[in-house]
Design a protein around this motif. Structure first.
Motif, PDB file in Angstrom:
ATOM      1  N   HIS A   2       0.833  -1.202   0.000  1.00  0.00           N
ATOM      2  CA  HIS A   2       0.000   0.000   0.000  1.00  0.00           C
ATOM      3  C   HIS A   2       0.866   1.250   0.000  1.00  0.00           C
ATOM      4  O   HIS A   2       0.638   2.172   0.769  1.00  0.00           O
ATOM      5  N   GLU A   3       1.868   1.268  -0.880  1.00  0.00           N
ATOM      6  CA  GLU A   3       2.796   2.401  -0.893  1.00  0.00           C
ATOM      7  C   GLU A   3       2.108   3.733  -1.210  1.00  0.00           C
ATOM      8  O   GLU A   3       2.515   4.763  -0.679  1.00  0.00           O
ATOM      9  N   VAL A   4       1.106   3.706  -2.077  1.00  0.00           N
ATOM     10  CA  VAL A   4       0.435   4.967  -2.407  1.00  0.00           C
ATOM     11  C   VAL A   4      -0.287   5.512  -1.178  1.00  0.00           C
ATOM     12  O   VAL A   4      -0.201   6.703  -0.860  1.00  0.00           O
ATOM     13  N   GLY A   5      -0.950   4.616  -0.451  1.00  0.00           N
ATOM     14  CA  GLY A   5      -1.641   5.041   0.769  1.00  0.00           C
ATOM     15  C   GLY A   5      -0.673   5.584   1.800  1.00  0.00           C
ATOM     16  O   GLY A   5      -0.930   6.602   2.446  1.00  0.00           O
ATOM     17  N   VAL A  39       7.829  -2.542   2.783  1.00  0.00           N
ATOM     18  CA  VAL A  39       7.624  -1.456   1.823  1.00  0.00           C
ATOM     19  C   VAL A  39       8.793  -1.413   0.837  1.00  0.00           C
ATOM     20  O   VAL A  39       9.952  -1.507   1.224  1.00  0.00           O
ATOM     21  N   VAL A  40       8.446  -1.272  -0.425  1.00  0.00           N
ATOM     22  CA  VAL A  40       9.452  -1.278  -1.483  1.00  0.00           C
ATOM     23  C   VAL A  40       9.808   0.163  -1.840  1.00  0.00           C
ATOM     24  O   VAL A  40       8.932   0.924  -2.247  1.00  0.00           O
ATOM     25  N   LEU A  44       7.625   3.410  -3.421  1.00  0.00           N
ATOM     26  CA  LEU A  44       7.443   4.679  -2.713  1.00  0.00           C
ATOM     27  C   LEU A  44       7.793   5.854  -3.614  1.00  0.00           C
ATOM     28  O   LEU A  44       7.087   6.864  -3.638  1.00  0.00           O
ATOM     29  N   ALA A  45       8.884   5.704  -4.367  1.00  0.00           N
ATOM     30  CA  ALA A  45       9.320   6.780  -5.252  1.00  0.00           C
ATOM     31  C   ALA A  45       8.263   7.041  -6.317  1.00  0.00           C
ATOM     32  O   ALA A  45       7.954   8.195  -6.648  1.00  0.00           O
ATOM     33  N   PHE A  46       7.690   5.984  -6.832  1.00  0.00           N
ATOM     34  CA  PHE A  46       6.626   6.117  -7.829  1.00  0.00           C
ATOM     35  C   PHE A  46       5.424   6.847  -7.220  1.00  0.00           C
ATOM     36  O   PHE A  46       4.891   7.799  -7.788  1.00  0.00           O
ATOM     37  N   ALA A  47       5.056   6.416  -6.014  1.00  0.00           N
ATOM     38  CA  ALA A  47       3.901   7.029  -5.346  1.00  0.00           C
ATOM     39  C   ALA A  47       4.172   8.494  -5.017  1.00  0.00           C
ATOM     40  O   ALA A  47       3.264   9.326  -5.067  1.00  0.00           O
ATOM     41  N   PHE A  48       5.429   8.800  -4.718  1.00  0.00           N
ATOM     42  CA  PHE A  48       5.798  10.166  -4.319  1.00  0.00           C
ATOM     43  C   PHE A  48       5.458  11.170  -5.418  1.00  0.00           C
ATOM     44  O   PHE A  48       4.848  12.212  -5.161  1.00  0.00           O
ATOM     45  N   ASP A  49       5.853  10.855  -6.649  1.00  0.00           N
ATOM     46  CA  ASP A  49       5.571  11.761  -7.766  1.00  0.00           C
ATOM     47  C   ASP A  49       4.070  11.972  -7.945  1.00  0.00           C
ATOM     48  O   ASP A  49       3.603  13.071  -8.206  1.00  0.00           O
ATOM     49  N   LEU A  50       3.363  10.871  -7.777  1.00  0.00           N
ATOM     50  CA  LEU A  50       1.905  10.881  -7.952  1.00  0.00           C
ATOM     51  C   LEU A  50       1.244  11.761  -6.896  1.00  0.00           C
ATOM     52  O   LEU A  50       0.417  12.613  -7.195  1.00  0.00           O
ATOM     53  N   ALA A  60       9.772  18.055  -5.117  1.00  0.00           N
ATOM     54  CA  ALA A  60      10.709  17.827  -4.004  1.00  0.00           C
ATOM     55  C   ALA A  60      11.518  16.556  -4.251  1.00  0.00           C
ATOM     56  O   ALA A  60      11.137  15.692  -5.045  1.00  0.00           O
ATOM     57  N   ARG A  61      12.665  16.479  -3.549  1.00  0.00           N
ATOM     58  CA  ARG A  61      13.523  15.308  -3.669  1.00  0.00           C
ATOM     59  C   ARG A  61      13.133  14.330  -2.558  1.00  0.00           C
ATOM     60  O   ARG A  61      12.906  14.728  -1.414  1.00  0.00           O
ATOM     61  N   LEU A  62      13.045  13.050  -2.913  1.00  0.00           N
ATOM     62  CA  LEU A  62      12.732  12.016  -1.917  1.00  0.00           C
ATOM     63  C   LEU A  62      14.003  11.252  -1.576  1.00  0.00           C
ATOM     64  O   LEU A  62      14.700  10.774  -2.466  1.00  0.00           O
ATOM     65  N   GLU A  63      14.313  11.163  -0.296  1.00  0.00           N
ATOM     66  CA  GLU A  63      15.462  10.350   0.133  1.00  0.00           C
ATOM     67  C   GLU A  63      14.945   9.293   1.087  1.00  0.00           C
ATOM     68  O   GLU A  63      14.230   9.605   2.038  1.00  0.00           O
ATOM     69  N   VAL A  64      15.285   8.035   0.791  1.00  0.00           N
ATOM     70  CA  VAL A  64      14.822   6.939   1.642  1.00  0.00           C
ATOM     71  C   VAL A  64      16.021   6.312   2.333  1.00  0.00           C
ATOM     72  O   VAL A  64      16.942   5.822   1.681  1.00  0.00           O
TER      73      VAL A  64
END
Lengths: 113, 289
Positions: A2-5, A39-40, A44-50, A60-64
């Motif tokens: 549920h990465e988008v959630g 969580v993959v 998460l990166a895909f969901a972040f842009d969305l 914004a830049r995402l750092e995991v």
């Protein structure tokens, strides 16, 4: 999973914190994700842009940061590492380990302007 | 601080090594005694550090007033659900209900088990059920036909129940004289592991027809379970179920869990399960609020 959630919730929290600090924009978001959280990061990166589209976090830049697993053996009371989801204790061979770290899903920090 | 190169950390405009600024030479000397950045800051620790181009542009007049600053947040992405789950838990405890969160893969026999549990407890404990599914109310209709108060949550595209869905569903449920609330989660061995609903017991099902290795393949959910039920035991022989391997895997991944072996269809093993629920209900009811 549920990465988008989860990312929706992350951005909700981030925008709330940014607004409370009077920021105009979020330019970076740092998450701590346990290796056993399920969580993959790519998802998460895909969901972040969305999820950030048309918000104050757009672009914004995402750092995991991956947080490694730490187990605690109930038999010999020692800690050990490893991403095996059902590990045997390397010290005593016991199978009754409890996960102390490695399921984190949290916002660590962010950059604001 | 400048958001792209990190210079200016600590509020001192550090201009060492060729930013091309006229103040560079003088400020370098004063910065050494100023309460500036710590020894870890590259610009100061390594004066030879090359930073000639300053390749980014600044929108406003002063190059460094529009810079980003980092703030610590330290908040869990699951905190909202956790807060709502604790609220549910307080409500359930005040009501004196034993609450089960039943999880398994699709088709492991959750609905049949719940149906037979409610029937078997008739006259002992009064049950109510919240059922989660992506779509349809087929499971709810089955339970309703068995005379069990039931509310269906159609989760749409969501692969698990969360605490707020449960709260809303329970508000719709006929809870007169209720003792046992059974929440049938969406058939899924991955996502429900992360979502506390406010339950007392997390119950995971492993049917003999799906293979002994499920606990090894989906450890987070099996590890989170308080109770594991091996279901459809009447089919064990036909499915060539390796009971010893299944028990070994469960004991490894769910080592703290109580294990029951049942067939809801034939009733085999069900009495031990039902007695366990009665015992747990007494335990919950006798807990101080």
């Amino acid at each position: 999973m549920h990465e988008v959630g989860l990312m929706t919730e992350a951005i909700r929290i981030a925008l709330e914190e940014a607004q409370a600090r009077g920021a105009r924009r979020i330019t970076a978001l740092r998450l701590r994700v346990g290796t056993l959280s399920g969580v993959v990061p790519e998802a998460l990166a895909f969901a972040f842009d969305l999820v950030t589209a048309r918000t104050a976090a757009e672009g914004a830049r995402l750092e995991v940061e991956r947080v490694p697993a730490v187990w605690w053996c109930r038999d010999c009371e020692q800690e050990f590492g490893g991403d095996d989801p059902w590990p045997a204790c390397p010290h005593c061979g016991g199978l009754k380990a409890e996960l102390r770290q490695g399921r984190e899903l949290e916002i660590a920090s962010m950059d604001l302007v | 601080m400048c958001k792209e190169c990190g210079c200016g950390l600590g509020g001192t405009p550090q201009i060492l090594g060729g930013h091309g600024n006229a103040e560079a030479a003088t400020s370098a000397t004063s910065a050494d005694s100023a309460p500036g950045p710590g020894p870890g800051h590259e610009h100061q620790a390594y004066p030879a550090h090359e930073h000639p181009a300053h390749p980014h542009s600044h929108a406003s007049g002063d190059p460094h007033t529009d810079a980003a600053h980092t703030v610590a947040v330290q908040r869990s992405l699951l905190e909202k659900n956790q807060r709502l789950a604790e609220r549910n838990r307080g409500f359930f405890r005040a009501k004196g209900w034993l609450v089960l969160n039943i999880m398994s893969s699709p088709g492991a026999g959750k609905t049949t088990l719940i149906e037979q549990t409610a029937r078997g407890l008739r006259g002992r404990l009064r049950c109510g059920v919240v059922v989660g599914d992506l779509a349809t109310d087929l499971d709810a209709a089955r339970l309703r036909a068995a005379g069990v108060p039931v509310v269906q949550v159609a989760t749409g595209t969501v692969c698990h129940l969360d605490a707020d869905m449960v709260r809303r569903a329970v508000a719709q449920l006929n809870t007169d004289g209720l003792d046992l609330l059974i929440i049938e989660n969406v058939g899924n061995l991955v996502c429900p592991a992360d979502f506390d609903l406010g339950e007392d017991l997390r119950v995971v099902l492993l049917s003999v027809t799906e293979g002994e290795d499920k606990p090894l393949k989906y450890p987070p959910l099996f590890h989170s379970a308080h109770v594991a039920l091996i279901t459809k035991c009447d089919l064990a022989e036909a499915a060539q179920f390796n009971r010893a391997a299944a028990l070994a895997h469960l004991q490894r991944v769910s080592h703290h869990a109580r294990i029951f072996e049942v067939s809801a269809r034939t009733g085999a093993g069900m009495s031990a399960w039902l007695e366990f629920l009665q015992h747990e209900h007494r335990r919950i009811r006798n807990q101080p609020l």
